[in-house]
Write a protein that holds these residues in place. Structure first.
Motif, short mmCIF file in Angstrom:
data_model
loop_
_atom_site.label_atom_id
_atom_site.label_comp_id
_atom_site.label_asym_id
_atom_site.label_seq_id
_atom_site.Cartn_x
_atom_site.Cartn_y
_atom_site.Cartn_z
N ARG A 1 0.84 -1.21 0.00
CA ARG A 1 0.00 0.00 0.00
C ARG A 1 0.87 1.26 0.00
N LYS B 1 2.37 1.71 -3.53
CA LYS B 1 1.40 2.20 -4.50
C LYS B 1 1.12 3.68 -4.28
N LEU B 2 0.90 4.03 -3.03
CA LEU B 2 0.60 5.42 -2.70
C LEU B 2 1.77 6.35 -3.03
N ASP C 1 1.37 7.21 -6.56
CA ASP C 1 0.23 8.13 -6.74
C ASP C 1 0.59 9.54 -6.28
N ARG C 2 1.36 9.64 -5.22
CA ARG C 2 1.68 10.96 -4.65
C ARG C 2 2.95 11.56 -5.25
N ASP C 3 3.60 10.85 -6.16
CA ASP C 3 4.86 11.29 -6.73
C ASP C 3 5.87 11.59 -5.62
N GLU D 1 -0.94 9.25 2.75
CA GLU D 1 -2.38 9.41 2.49
C GLU D 1 -2.79 10.88 2.60
#
Ligand code: CIZ
Ligand code: SF4
Length: 304
Positions: A10, A13-14, A17-19, A277
């Motif tokens: 997780r 992956k994040l 997504d968050r660069d 997150e």
């Protein structure tokens, strides 16, 4: 357990997504180190921060290290998993106290260890790390006084290496202070073939028992290159994870189980995930402090 995604996955992956890029200090818990895009010392990591294209830097270490990353990459968003991860040694000097001391020694060159706040760096002439402290102090002309801030143990080590009197700030790392000469002697009795490798944040008597003295990067390099098979390590215990991982044929013992920095251990995988997150907790440094602290860091980089 089908359907449950491991936390490591997780985070990975994040991170995409968050660069984000994940920078992890050598003293962090092993499972946190294993998530790092880079694992290293504070300056090495901050320089990585300067080179990455990522927009977000998740810095797993203590607060002054994230500040250093921000000073070197002010346009990036620097976040830390736990804002309470400070450094007691860095907190042993405030801007007000340093100004007062500078008032008493107006001609002294202020050499400040990277383990210090951005605001204290901004009050300094030049920074140093444990890897280049001797070289940085040696670059100050002999006829100038040097005020060494905040680590009295590192300062004392530099003074002895150079045979030079320094004005030492009375700060120290509580974690390294606990690596006692008796701990090292007991470890040597138990492992008589092992080489003793210690960090210069330790007290002089502990350093005196060492076969090699170095920064975390220096310790990693020394142990990798040495022909010896067994080592007693006198620094924060988090480094043992990396030493063992990178040198599977060699054995590493901690000099003291007490050398466990509670601030370094505040980072957990859960907090890393939450951090990515919500993009918290952001570390910011005022622009004028960035500019002045940057000068002290750049001077160090020119010298070393
Ligand atoms: O500058 C660092 O990363 C620290 C705290 C220690 C070292 O020797 O690398
Ligand atoms: Fe500060 Fe020492 Fe902990 Fe490093 S190990 S963060 S110098 S208290």
């Amino acid at each position: 357990m089908k359907g449950i995604v491991p936390i490591q996955e997780r985070i990975r992956k994040l991170k995409v997504d968050r660069d984000a890029v994940i920078l992890v200090h050598n003293y962090q818990p092993g499972d946190v180190q294993d998530m790092g895009d880079f694992v290293g010392d504070s300056l090495g990591l901050s320089r990585q921060a300067g080179q990455t294209d990522a927009e977000v830097i998740l810095f797993c270490g203590v607060h002054f290290m994230a500040e250093t990353a921000k000073i070197i990459s002010p346009q990036k968003r620097v976040i830390v998993p736990d804002l309470n991860a400070g450094c007691p040694m860095a907190n042993m000097v405030t801007v007000r106290e340093l100004r007062e001391m500078k008032g008493k020694h107006p001609d002294a060159v202020v050499v400040t260890y990277v383990n210090s706040s951005a605001a204290v760096k901004a009050e300094s002439d030049v920074c140093c790390t444990s890897a280049n402290a001797v070289k940085v102090v040696a670059s100050v002309p002999e006829d100038r006084e040097v005020l060494f801030v905040p680590d009295r143990n590192l300062g004392d080590y530099v003074a002895r290496q150079l045979g030079r009197r320094l004005i030492l700030w009375n700060g120290y790392c509580p974690t390294h202070q606990r690596v006692l000469p008796d701990h090292v002697r007991a470890a040597k009795r138990k492992h008589p073939d092992a080489l003793v490798v210690v960090h210069p944040e330790c007290v002089a008597e502990t350093i005196g028992l060492a076969d090699h003295v170095g920064s975390t990067t220096g310790i990693l390099r020394f142990c990798a290159r040495s022909d010896a098979r067994e080592f007693i390590i006198g620094t924060e215990v988090g480094i043992l994870h990396r030493l063992r991982k990178e040198n599977p044929g060699k054995t590493f013992h901690e000099a003291s189980p007490l050398a466990d920095c509670p601030n370094m251990k505040l980072t957990t995988l859960e907090k890393m995930l939450w951090s990515l997150e919500d993009l918290v907790y952001e570390v910011t440094v005022p622009e004028d402090i960035i500019a002045r602290a940057r000068r002290a860091i750049d001077r160090m980089l020119e010298i070393s």
